[in-house]
Design an enzyme around this catalytic site. Structure first.
Site, mmCIF file in Angstrom:
data_model
loop_
_atom_site.group_PDB
_atom_site.id
_atom_site.type_symbol
_atom_site.label_atom_id
_atom_site.label_comp_id
_atom_site.label_asym_id
_atom_site.label_seq_id
_atom_site.Cartn_x
_atom_site.Cartn_y
_atom_site.Cartn_z
ATOM 1 N N LYS A 48 24.948 33.850 -2.307
ATOM 2 C CA LYS A 48 24.705 32.963 -1.167
ATOM 3 C C LYS A 48 24.837 31.483 -1.479
ATOM 4 C CE LYS A 48 21.559 33.779 1.830
ATOM 5 N NZ LYS A 48 20.138 33.913 2.195
ATOM 6 N N HIS B 148 28.273 29.884 26.099
ATOM 7 C CA HIS B 148 27.339 31.002 25.877
ATOM 8 C C HIS B 148 27.510 31.599 24.488
ATOM 9 C CE1 HIS B 148 26.917 30.965 30.309
ATOM 10 N NE2 HIS B 148 28.240 30.819 30.292
ATOM 11 N N SER C 106 20.753 30.772 -3.438
ATOM 12 C CA SER C 106 19.524 31.537 -3.223
ATOM 13 C C SER C 106 18.940 31.903 -4.580
ATOM 14 C CB SER C 106 19.856 32.798 -2.432
ATOM 15 O OG SER C 106 18.883 33.784 -2.677
ATOM 16 N N GLU D 165 20.167 22.742 7.812
ATOM 17 C CA GLU D 165 18.956 23.417 8.308
ATOM 18 C C GLU D 165 17.769 22.458 8.303
ATOM 19 O OE1 GLU D 165 18.708 27.832 6.974
ATOM 20 O OE2 GLU D 165 19.736 26.737 5.398
#
Ligand code: ARG
Length: 459
Positions: A270, A143, A264, A277
């Site tokens: 970043k 979970h 980024s 992704e």
């Protein structure tokens, strides 16, 4: 050409099958000559012409003409330009319907071989990663909640197992790819004394199709390949998801090699895990391609229908996407660094040992359900008072159960994993065995199986 004609053109994507198409033609023309269906001399002229066509295609000199609709018509027309009317004998006892079916089957066989190899490279990278950090413990989740400590290697080898099943699925679908459709003609067979067994041998198929109508209209093998590809992408996507999570500041478990992250454009701090992704995102089109073909097939009466031309683009896209994604993973995994301090820190958190403490009470004679209740109350108490389990004095433990002794402090992440020492468990010695078994699997089958080797100059 009518202004509407280009709607029907498949040349821009079926061109990709030229090697398989020419290999099929070579085998066919040899068979025709052997059977006395066409003269030997004509056959050798056709073979020489096919060589020339192939050279032209390979050197970029081939005059592709979309007006000729597809790959088959382009090659046949060019052959006639090069060698004259004798080229017209090539299509004796053959139809574009069995021709495209054989092209696709040869292509699928070769691609399956490449896929198996690419899968092995990813599995190898996982095994190396597992070996590199063989004694690291990380939190295991259910979970997405910290659940129990596990060996990092155990986690990596879970993916090894998934890719092992994927490997099996591709091997398995090859069993049904390995059938020669050529010789079925347009749909009903051909009225010449052909030798299909000879053709099968020439083209590397182990059997010939039993029903000509089925052979020209079946695309199950593309569906099976794409279903295996969709499952494999789903596995890659789950791994991607973990890479994305683990490389976030919130988790901080891993660092990706610079090459597999992107900065980024506005936030200088970043490093985005773009490759993972994108892999996760590309899984969608692979599912879509599978459903595209299912939908093309569902309403088709026997036998060949032109709708079948729509089988290719999605399939090729899936092949390209899957191979590119496997390739990225075999490059990305070796450059992944496990932040060992961070994972040791997190997996030392006492709550994750709650199950071990319950098992400890079981060892002292408490029934499991009761032990579970004791631990639930104890964890709640610690949470409410912001305490770690290990920081409680024994007297406090006794308020919850008098079965606790001083040895309760000996329970750690290390003892927790070591205790899970049955087959399939995360104990380091079990994981070491698992790792050895994985290495043995890789050693015995890194290459392309013989029967999947190309006949058309492929791998
Ligand atoms: N380009 C066609 C395809 O990809 C080849 C078969 C065409 N057959 C026909 N009878 N028009 O399916």
């Amino acid at each position: 050409m009518s202004q509407y004609r280009d709607y029907t053109v498949s040349l821009h994507y079926d061109q990709r099958l030229y090697r398989q198409d020419i290999a099929g033609s070579r085998a066919h023309v040899r068979m025709l000559a052997r059977q006395g269906i066409i003269p030997e001399g004509d056959a050798s002229e056709i073979l020489t012409g096919l060589d020339a066509v192939e050279r032209e295609i390979e050197s970029g000199q081939f005059p592709w003409d979309p007006e000729l609709e597809d790959l088959h018509m382009n090659i046949e027309t060019r052959l006639a330009q090069l060698i004259g009317p004798v080229a017209g004998r090539l299509h004796t006892g053959r139809s574009r319907n069995d021709q495209i079916a054989v092209d696709l089957r040869i292509y699928t066989r070769e691609t399956t071989g490449e896929t198996l190899q690419a899968l092995r490279r990813v599995q190898k990278a996982l095994v190396e990663l597992a070996g590199r950090y063989h004694d690291a413990i990380i939190p295991g989740y259910t979970h997405l909640q910290r659940a129990q400590p596990v060996m990092f290697a155990h986690h990596m080898l879970a993916y090894f197992e998934m890719f092992q099943r994927d490997h099996g699925r591709f091997r398995d679908c090859f069993q049904r790819v390995d059938v020669l459709p050529l010789g079925s003609g347009a749909l009903a067979g051909v009225p010449y004394p052909t030798d299909r067994e000879f053709l099968a041998g020439e083209l590397g198929f182990s059997r010939v199709s039993a029903n000509s109508m089925d052979a020209v209209s079946d695309r199950d093998f593309l569906l099976e390949f794409q279903a295996a590809a969709a499952t494999c992408m789903m596995h890659l996507s789950r791994l991607s998801e973990e890479i994305v999570l683990w490389s976030s500041r919130e988790f901080g478990f891993i660092t990706l090699a610079e090459e597999f992250t992107t900065g980024s454009s506005i936030m200088p701090q970043k490093r985005n895990p773009d490759f993972a992704e994108i892999a996760r995102g590309k899984t969608g089109r692979v599912y879509g391609n599978l459903f595209g073909l299912f939908t093309v097939m569902k309403g088709l009466p026997l036998t060949y229908n032109r709708d079948l031309q729509e089988d290719k683009e999605g399939f090729f896209d899936t092949v390209d996407t899957l191979l590119a994604t496997l390739n990225v993973f075999q490059g990305m995994l070796p450059g992944l660094t496990l932040n060992e301090e961070r994972v040791a820190d997190v997996s030392g958190e006492s709550y994750m040992l709650a199950t071990d403490l319950a098992d400890y009470l079981v060892g002292k004679g408490v029934p499991f359900r009761e032990a579970h209740g004791v631990m639930r109350r104890l964890c709640r108490y610690c949470e409410d008072n912001r305490l770690e389990l290990q920081s409680l004095p024994l007297a406090k433990y006794h308020e919850f159960s008098n079965r606790f002794d001083a040895d309760v402090y000996g329970i750690t992440a290390v003892s927790s994993v070591a205790a899970r020492n049955n087959p399939g468990g995360t104990a380091p010695n079990r994981v070491a065995e698992e790792l050895e078994r994985a290495r043995a699997v890789l050693e015995s089958s890194l290459g392309v199986p013989q029967e999947l080797k190309g006949v058309a100059g492929g791998s």
